[in-house]
Design an enzyme around this catalytic site. Structure first.
Site, mmCIF file in Angstrom:
data_model
loop_
_atom_site.group_PDB
_atom_site.id
_atom_site.type_symbol
_atom_site.label_atom_id
_atom_site.label_comp_id
_atom_site.label_asym_id
_atom_site.label_seq_id
_atom_site.Cartn_x
_atom_site.Cartn_y
_atom_site.Cartn_z
ATOM 1 N N ARG A 78 0.821 -1.217 0.000
ATOM 2 C CA ARG A 78 0.000 0.000 0.000
ATOM 3 C C ARG A 78 0.856 1.268 0.000
ATOM 4 O O ARG A 78 0.438 2.289 -0.544
ATOM 5 C CB ARG A 78 -0.939 -0.001 1.202
ATOM 6 C CG ARG A 78 -2.116 -0.917 0.989
ATOM 7 C CD ARG A 78 -3.052 -0.941 2.165
ATOM 8 N NE ARG A 78 -4.352 -1.488 1.783
ATOM 9 C CZ ARG A 78 -5.331 -1.732 2.639
ATOM 10 N NH1 ARG A 78 -5.172 -1.467 3.932
ATOM 11 N NH2 ARG A 78 -6.474 -2.221 2.217
ATOM 12 N N LYS B 195 -18.605 -17.245 2.178
ATOM 13 C CA LYS B 195 -20.053 -17.266 2.417
ATOM 14 C C LYS B 195 -20.862 -16.487 1.391
ATOM 15 O O LYS B 195 -20.489 -15.391 1.000
ATOM 16 C CB LYS B 195 -20.339 -16.678 3.801
ATOM 17 C CG LYS B 195 -19.855 -17.572 4.928
ATOM 18 C CD LYS B 195 -20.152 -16.924 6.254
ATOM 19 C CE LYS B 195 -20.012 -17.941 7.377
ATOM 20 N NZ LYS B 195 -20.325 -17.327 8.665
ATOM 21 N N GLY C 232 -9.920 -9.289 -0.161
ATOM 22 C CA GLY C 232 -8.803 -9.433 0.765
ATOM 23 C C GLY C 232 -7.981 -10.654 0.446
ATOM 24 O O GLY C 232 -6.850 -10.575 -0.035
ATOM 25 N N GLY D 143 -12.468 -4.030 1.465
ATOM 26 C CA GLY D 143 -13.877 -3.695 1.675
ATOM 27 C C GLY D 143 -14.373 -2.643 0.693
ATOM 28 O O GLY D 143 -15.494 -2.739 0.179
HETATM 29 P P1 ADP Z 1 -12.045 -12.181 -0.161
HETATM 30 O O1 ADP Z 1 -11.315 -11.690 1.069
HETATM 31 O O2 ADP Z 1 -11.127 -12.400 -1.315
HETATM 32 O O3 ADP Z 1 -13.223 -11.306 -0.500
HETATM 33 P P2 ADP Z 1 -13.585 -14.013 1.452
HETATM 34 O O4 ADP Z 1 -13.190 -13.230 2.652
HETATM 35 O O5 ADP Z 1 -15.010 -13.997 1.046
HETATM 36 O O6 ADP Z 1 -12.649 -13.628 0.204
HETATM 37 O O7 ADP Z 1 -13.255 -15.563 1.697
HETATM 38 C C1 ADP Z 1 -11.962 -16.023 1.883
HETATM 39 C C2 ADP Z 1 -11.991 -17.340 2.608
HETATM 40 O O8 ADP Z 1 -12.828 -18.285 1.973
HETATM 41 C C3 ADP Z 1 -10.629 -17.979 2.688
HETATM 42 O O9 ADP Z 1 -10.149 -17.864 3.995
HETATM 43 C C4 ADP Z 1 -10.869 -19.435 2.277
HETATM 44 O O10 ADP Z 1 -10.239 -20.375 3.128
HETATM 45 C C5 ADP Z 1 -12.359 -19.550 2.378
HETATM 46 N N1 ADP Z 1 -12.871 -20.646 1.534
HETATM 47 C C6 ADP Z 1 -12.737 -20.805 0.201
HETATM 48 N N2 ADP Z 1 -13.274 -21.968 -0.194
HETATM 49 C C7 ADP Z 1 -13.753 -22.592 0.907
HETATM 50 C C8 ADP Z 1 -14.417 -23.836 1.149
HETATM 51 N N3 ADP Z 1 -14.685 -24.692 0.166
HETATM 52 N N4 ADP Z 1 -14.748 -24.139 2.423
HETATM 53 C C9 ADP Z 1 -14.476 -23.286 3.427
HETATM 54 N N5 ADP Z 1 -13.869 -22.087 3.266
HETATM 55 C C10 ADP Z 1 -13.510 -21.742 2.017
HETATM 56 MG MG MG Z 2 -11.804 -11.723 3.154
#
Ligand code: ADP
Ligand code: MG
Length: 402
Positions: A43, A203, A359, A382
């Site tokens: 950053r 999720k 993230g 975010g």
């Molecule tokens: P980002 O930060 O890129 O927006 P999220 O915060 O929504 O992504 O999700 C990231 C998390 O999702 C990671 O820690 C990863 O371990 C989890 N994840 C990905 N696939 C699965 C899965 N099949 N079961 C459980 N957790 C998962």
């Molecule tokens: Mg995340």
């Protein structure tokens, strides 16, 4: 919310005192002498184009940022390690002032000459910052002739240093802010077709607004990661002990129906890696199964090879690819294949506009060493998701349009 904002190119900053809001909210770690040092300077580097452009044009800069979530003054959340790292990157020392407001700061600002740069201490040492207190914003703005906001990662917050000061001083976007808005905003306004979005992560509930916003824009939506389990459940599969949100199958069904009725494609996993536990032990006993044959007592931890091949084909044909959310539990090496492949396929499409936001997805691309192969990797976790959701970002809204 408009994405074309007036920028530092639209103003002559020479001889002006400029308050520059940057996002130096970086991770810290131990240094060799028992103190703290910057653990990841991404950053800080991302703000350098704006800082050097302003300095070269003869502006006097006071850089302002938050770090962490301090409750009042806290030496552990001082920006001192950031000042040290920034000084190394600029090749000259950057003094850290003891505060961001007050008579001593004002006096120091008064002494700055064109080409000088100082860093103000953590703006969140003052609770008025997050309250967007107008009197505090006035104190922050005192002594400055211009305000530049380059802190895209903080733009979804209506705080004094991101929003309040922009109402007091003439406000301009920095070059990083401009790039973020062009890359992410471009996905919503005029993406080159075919537009493929890959959405994974943990999720559905945390990404439902992202999905809803993307559905009308995309040609193909690929759903992976934990949230795909909810889609699989919604389409009549059993998912063993997988992470799943049974109360969100209605939302998943609605998204599938919307895409299908618009004759768009949705890619759900056709095969998945299943493990009896989501840890190193489970990694030893993981096996690939068809999505409709997930064994009882196992959890889906990654997409399987047939699904990876489907992703490869749609990414190869795409002119725009947006990716948010890992498609597996990539923190465990044995479950990281799908996520790594997505990064590789994007990097290997030289004609597509490729954008990564979020993230963990940004972390995965960086760990794969492919960040510089993408058109844009967002610095705002975010903030990037809120922008894609179609929300108004107060820090962006407060900068006048170009
Ligand atoms: P980002 O930060 O890129 O927006 P999220 O915060 O929504 O992504 O999700 C990231 C998390 O999702 C990671 O820690 C990863 O371990 C989890 N994840 C990905 N696939 C699965 C899965 N099949 N079961 C459980 N957790 C998962
Ligand atoms: Mg995340």
């Amino acid at each position: 919310m408009g994405f074309a904002k007036r920028t530092i190119r639209d103003v002559d900053p020479s001889g002006k005192k400029v308050l520059v809001r940057v996002d130096f909210n970086v991770p810290l770690g131990p240094d060799a002498r028992g103190g703290l040092a910057v653990a990841d300077d991404t950053r800080i580097r991302a703000a350098l184009p704006t800082i050097t452009a302003l300095l070269e044009r003869g502006a006097a800069l006071a850089l302002c940022s938050h770090l962490g979530r301090p409750k009042g003054r806290d030496p552990k959340q001082s920006l001192a390690p950031v000042a040290a790292r920034l000084g190394e990157l600029l090749g000259r020392p950057v003094p850290l002032l003891a505060d961001c407001v007050g008579p001593e700061v004002r006096a120091a600002i008064g002494r700055l000459k064109g080409g000088d740069a100082v860093l103000l201490e953590n703006v969140r040492f003052h609770p008025e910052e997050e309250r967007n207190d107008p009197a505090f914003a006035k104190d922050l703005a005192a002594g400055f002739g211009l305000y530049v906001n380059d802190a895209f990662g903080a733009a979804h917050r209506a705080h004094a240093s991101t929003e309040g000061v922009a109402r007091i001083l003439p406000a301009y976007a920095g070059l990083l802010m401009e790039r973020e808005l062009a890359a992410l905003g471009g996905l919503l306004t005029d993406p080159k077709k075919p537009f493929v979005a890959i959405v994974g992560g943990a999720k559905v509930s945390s990404k439902i607004d992202v999905l809803r916003s993307l559905v009308p824009k995309v040609d193909t939506l690929a759903v992976g990661g934990g949230m795909a389990n909810t889609f699989l459940l919604a389409t009549g599969h059993t998912v063993g002990t997988s992470l799943v949100e049974a109360d969100r199958t209605g939302e998943a069904k609605r998204i599938i129906t919307e895409l299908e009725s618009a004759r768009k494609r949705i890619l759900l996993p056709v095969d998945v890696l299943c493990a009896p536990s989501v840890d190193a032990d489970g990694a030893q006993r993981a096996a690939t199964h068809l999505a409709d044959e997930v064994p009882d007592g196992t959890a889906i931890v990654d997409i399987g090879p047939r699904t990876v091949a489907m992703y490869r084909d749609v990414i190869r044909e795409a002119k725009t690819v947006f990716w948010n959310g890992p498609v597996g539990v990539f923190e465990i090496d044995a479950f990281a294949n799908g996520t790594r492949q997505v990064a590789r396929f994007m990097a290997n499409n030289p004609t597509a506009t490729t954008v990564v936001g979020g993230g963990e997805s940004v972390q995965a691309v960086t760990e794969a060493g492919l960040a510089d192969k993408m058109t844009h990797v967002s610095t705002g976790g975010g903030a990037s998701l809120e922008l894609i959701e179609g929300k108004t970002l107060p820090g962006v809204e407060a900068i006048p349009d170009a």
